[in-house]
Motif scaffolding. Sequence first.
Motif, PDB file in Angstrom:
ATOM      1  N   ASN A  12      18.249 -18.192  52.667  1.00  0.00           N
ATOM      2  CA  ASN A  12      18.370 -17.749  54.041  1.00  0.00           C
ATOM      3  C   ASN A  12      16.945 -17.450  54.447  1.00  0.00           C
ATOM      4  OD1 ASN A  12      19.270 -16.795  56.469  1.00  0.00           O
ATOM      5  ND2 ASN A  12      20.879 -15.556  55.618  1.00  0.00           N
ATOM      6  N   MET A  13      16.738 -16.648  55.436  1.00  0.00           N
ATOM      7  CA  MET A  13      15.372 -16.389  55.839  1.00  0.00           C
ATOM      8  C   MET A  13      14.597 -15.778  54.698  1.00  0.00           C
ATOM      9  SD  MET A  13      14.030 -14.128  58.970  1.00  0.00           S
ATOM     10  CE  MET A  13      12.338 -14.216  59.453  1.00  0.00           C
ATOM     11  N   PHE A  14      13.578 -16.450  54.252  1.00  0.00           N
ATOM     12  CA  PHE A  14      12.638 -16.067  53.197  1.00  0.00           C
ATOM     13  C   PHE A  14      13.250 -15.796  51.847  1.00  0.00           C
ATOM     14  CE2 PHE A  14      11.825 -13.330  56.900  1.00  0.00           C
ATOM     15  CZ  PHE A  14      10.982 -14.178  57.541  1.00  0.00           C
ATOM     16  N   THR A  15      14.388 -16.170  51.443  1.00  0.00           N
ATOM     17  CA  THR A  15      14.885 -15.664  50.185  1.00  0.00           C
ATOM     18  C   THR A  15      14.135 -16.192  49.001  1.00  0.00           C
ATOM     19  OG1 THR A  15      16.582 -17.300  50.210  1.00  0.00           O
ATOM     20  CG2 THR A  15      17.216 -15.175  50.915  1.00  0.00           C
ATOM     21  N   SER A  16      14.161 -15.589  47.972  1.00  0.00           N
ATOM     22  CA  SER A  16      14.078 -15.823  46.566  1.00  0.00           C
ATOM     23  C   SER A  16      12.951 -16.624  45.993  1.00  0.00           C
ATOM     24  CB  SER A  16      15.365 -16.477  46.107  1.00  0.00           C
ATOM     25  OG  SER A  16      16.397 -15.675  46.536  1.00  0.00           O
ATOM     26  N   ALA A  17      11.960 -15.960  45.474  1.00  0.00           N
ATOM     27  CA  ALA A  17      10.901 -16.660  44.771  1.00  0.00           C
ATOM     28  C   ALA A  17      11.378 -17.026  43.388  1.00  0.00           C
ATOM     29  CB  ALA A  17       9.698 -15.733  44.656  1.00  0.00           C
ATOM     30  N   ILE A  18      11.406 -18.311  43.098  1.00  0.00           N
ATOM     31  CA  ILE A  18      11.956 -18.779  41.835  1.00  0.00           C
ATOM     32  C   ILE A  18      10.868 -19.474  41.044  1.00  0.00           C
ATOM     33  CG2 ILE A  18      13.696 -20.224  40.784  1.00  0.00           C
ATOM     34  CD1 ILE A  18      14.729 -17.874  42.425  1.00  0.00           C
ATOM     35  N   LEU A  19      10.678 -19.096  39.814  1.00  0.00           N
ATOM     36  CA  LEU A  19       9.654 -19.689  38.983  1.00  0.00           C
ATOM     37  C   LEU A  19      10.280 -20.602  37.947  1.00  0.00           C
ATOM     38  CD1 LEU A  19       7.513 -16.467  38.582  1.00  0.00           C
ATOM     39  CD2 LEU A  19       7.257 -18.299  40.246  1.00  0.00           C
ATOM     40  N   THR A  20       9.463 -21.307  37.161  1.00  0.00           N
ATOM     41  CA  THR A  20       9.942 -22.332  36.251  1.00  0.00           C
ATOM     42  C   THR A  20      10.903 -21.775  35.235  1.00  0.00           C
ATOM     43  OG1 THR A  20       7.804 -23.391  36.474  1.00  0.00           O
ATOM     44  CG2 THR A  20       9.179 -24.119  34.644  1.00  0.00           C
ATOM     45  N   PHE A 294      23.315 -25.163  39.828  1.00  0.00           N
ATOM     46  CA  PHE A 294      22.969 -25.718  38.526  1.00  0.00           C
ATOM     47  C   PHE A 294      21.942 -26.828  38.756  1.00  0.00           C
ATOM     48  CE2 PHE A 294      26.880 -23.628  37.468  1.00  0.00           C
ATOM     49  CZ  PHE A 294      26.765 -23.281  36.123  1.00  0.00           C
ATOM     50  N   ASP A 295      21.098 -27.048  37.740  1.00  0.00           N
ATOM     51  CA  ASP A 295      19.990 -27.981  37.936  1.00  0.00           C
ATOM     52  C   ASP A 295      20.361 -29.437  37.709  1.00  0.00           C
ATOM     53  OD1 ASP A 295      20.245 -28.107  35.202  1.00  0.00           O
ATOM     54  OD2 ASP A 295      18.128 -27.770  34.758  1.00  0.00           O
ATOM     55  N   ASP A 296      21.622 -29.723  37.439  1.00  0.00           N
ATOM     56  CA  ASP A 296      22.033 -31.076  37.099  1.00  0.00           C
ATOM     57  C   ASP A 296      23.380 -31.355  37.765  1.00  0.00           C
ATOM     58  OD1 ASP A 296      22.936 -33.427  35.887  1.00  0.00           O
ATOM     59  OD2 ASP A 296      21.995 -32.943  33.965  1.00  0.00           O
ATOM     60  N   ALA A 374      24.308 -28.325  43.386  1.00  0.00           N
ATOM     61  CA  ALA A 374      23.341 -28.901  42.454  1.00  0.00           C
ATOM     62  C   ALA A 374      21.964 -28.925  43.112  1.00  0.00           C
ATOM     63  CB  ALA A 374      23.751 -30.311  42.053  1.00  0.00           C
ATOM     64  N   LEU A 375      20.951 -28.467  42.389  1.00  0.00           N
ATOM     65  CA  LEU A 375      19.574 -28.510  42.871  1.00  0.00           C
ATOM     66  C   LEU A 375      18.653 -28.658  41.671  1.00  0.00           C
ATOM     67  CD1 LEU A 375      17.770 -28.333  45.390  1.00  0.00           C
ATOM     68  CD2 LEU A 375      17.600 -25.869  44.996  1.00  0.00           C
ATOM     69  N   ASP A 376      17.901 -29.735  41.622  1.00  0.00           N
ATOM     70  CA  ASP A 376      17.069 -30.036  40.460  1.00  0.00           C
ATOM     71  C   ASP A 376      16.179 -28.855  40.091  1.00  0.00           C
ATOM     72  OD1 ASP A 376      18.136 -32.532  40.308  1.00  0.00           O
ATOM     73  OD2 ASP A 376      16.444 -33.572  41.244  1.00  0.00           O
ATOM     74  N   GLY A 377      16.174 -28.528  38.790  1.00  0.00           N
ATOM     75  CA  GLY A 377      15.279 -27.499  38.273  1.00  0.00           C
ATOM     76  C   GLY A 377      15.726 -26.081  38.493  1.00  0.00           C
ATOM     77  N   LEU A 378      16.972 -25.872  38.879  1.00  0.00           N
ATOM     78  CA  LEU A 378      17.391 -24.520  39.241  1.00  0.00           C
ATOM     79  C   LEU A 378      18.763 -24.175  38.681  1.00  0.00           C
ATOM     80  CD1 LEU A 378      16.587 -22.041  40.944  1.00  0.00           C
ATOM     81  CD2 LEU A 378      17.880 -23.036  42.812  1.00  0.00           C
ATOM     82  N   ASP A 379      18.839 -23.130  37.845  1.00  0.00           N
ATOM     83  CA  ASP A 379      20.106 -22.503  37.444  1.00  0.00           C
ATOM     84  C   ASP A 379      20.083 -21.102  38.026  1.00  0.00           C
ATOM     85  OD1 ASP A 379      21.339 -24.548  35.792  1.00  0.00           O
ATOM     86  OD2 ASP A 379      19.747 -24.170  34.356  1.00  0.00           O
ATOM     87  N   LEU A 380      20.963 -20.816  38.972  1.00  0.00           N
ATOM     88  CA  LEU A 380      20.849 -19.575  39.740  1.00  0.00           C
ATOM     89  C   LEU A 380      22.223 -19.026  40.090  1.00  0.00           C
ATOM     90  CD1 LEU A 380      18.403 -18.814  42.571  1.00  0.00           C
ATOM     91  CD2 LEU A 380      20.838 -18.544  43.004  1.00  0.00           C
ATOM     92  N   ILE A 381      22.333 -17.706  40.013  1.00  0.00           N
ATOM     93  CA  ILE A 381      23.563 -16.986  40.372  1.00  0.00           C
ATOM     94  C   ILE A 381      23.248 -16.044  41.528  1.00  0.00           C
ATOM     95  CG2 ILE A 381      25.271 -15.311  39.586  1.00  0.00           C
ATOM     96  CD1 ILE A 381      24.896 -16.469  36.761  1.00  0.00           C
ATOM     97  N   GLY A 382      24.033 -16.145  42.601  1.00  0.00           N
ATOM     98  CA  GLY A 382      23.762 -15.354  43.793  1.00  0.00           C
ATOM     99  C   GLY A 382      24.860 -14.371  44.137  1.00  0.00           C
TER     100      GLY A 382
END
Length: 409
Positions: A12-20, A294-296, A374-382
């Motif tokens: 959403n607006m500005f959310t979530s800095a995600i690193l490798t 999920f990243d795949d 699905a979003l490459d490179g990202l496993d995330l729970i919100g």
Amino acid sequence: MELEGTRHLRVNMFTSAILTLSLVAVSARAVPQPVTPDVQPISLSARKVPKGHVSSLRKRAGVSANVALDDYFNGTDLQWYGDIQVGTPPQNISVIFDTGSFTLEVTGTECGEPCANQPKFDTSQSSTYVGSDDVTTLSFSTGIGVDTLQSEDEYVLWLRAGHDTVSVGGFSTPDVALNTIINQTEAFDADPMGGIQGMGPAAIGFWKGLQDQGINALFGLYLSPKSVGNAELTIGGIDSSKYTGDLTYVPISPTSDGSWELDSPAVYVNGQTVSAINTERTFIFDSGTPNVYFDDADVVEAIYALISPDIKPYDTEPGTYGIACDKIDQLPAQIDFTFMDTSGTPFNLTIPSSEFNVGPFEAEPTLCQTMINALDGLDLIGGSLLKQYYSVWDISNQQMAFAKSTSAE
């Protein structure tokens, strides 16, 4: 939202800095010993800190304070945001309290018409503001609420670096680094809030200032659904009135690159698992994201195969999936994520079937979006999981904790 070049996520607006992210086998690492936070759970009732009463509140409530949160609701719970104060005298700015980022961004009056729908910080009215000529841009990978990115240039912010005094819940820190938004793309128009307060697991900015004052770098989140209301952020403590049972503590992954990342050995769907999801992965926990990623795509489709063969990719918004709206609410779709607590004992965090329906796609209202993308490179729970639990985010001890939320009873 994922920042181009540094892999930050934004939903959403500005959310979530995600690193490798890095995968890790739970059985291959030493299990940390339980760490007891240096604060005791307390029962808080005040939702806002009255002006001029910070000192007495600290004595009464163990140096803790609650901040009321609003739910940005657009047919489903999307994001929770509340007020902070910036500058001298303080100006109220509504921000997302985002566990996926570290820095503070606020919409500035310099932005003008592109930021017409957001509350703004007027730097000229603050005697403690120190600005600069340092202007940068940030691009993001996902968009408003549950929508997906349509182009690389859809979500972009222009930021001016500066410093000023910041207060949250009545606790004030001077000379905090912040960025004022001086321009933005029109995709941000729908956002009702005026910025983001990073809540990542590093004691920098506002959190460093709290630690310097002897206040715990720890916070609790009660992200209740819109139908329940009264969502709150607790600064410096734990509000025991917001959960039932005992808190279960989990260490941040030793492979974390600076996010709230927890190792998981398996995922279950309606009590079942398959090889694609019965494997070690590291999940980022992000209060600024409504759904699960999920990243795949193969992993996402393996999950959906355990729910219904009628769930299909929605090609108009790559990475999303949907099913006819007249079918979705009858589907069993309980998702269990397994984690290991600080003593090495496995436990599950559960998203119930009631969260599965994200709502109709705007371009095809008879088709409803399902919760997992699905979003490459990202496993995330919100937020779809976080609103089921009261969550504790312990920066000092690099751990999280969960207990069943009273709003989920």
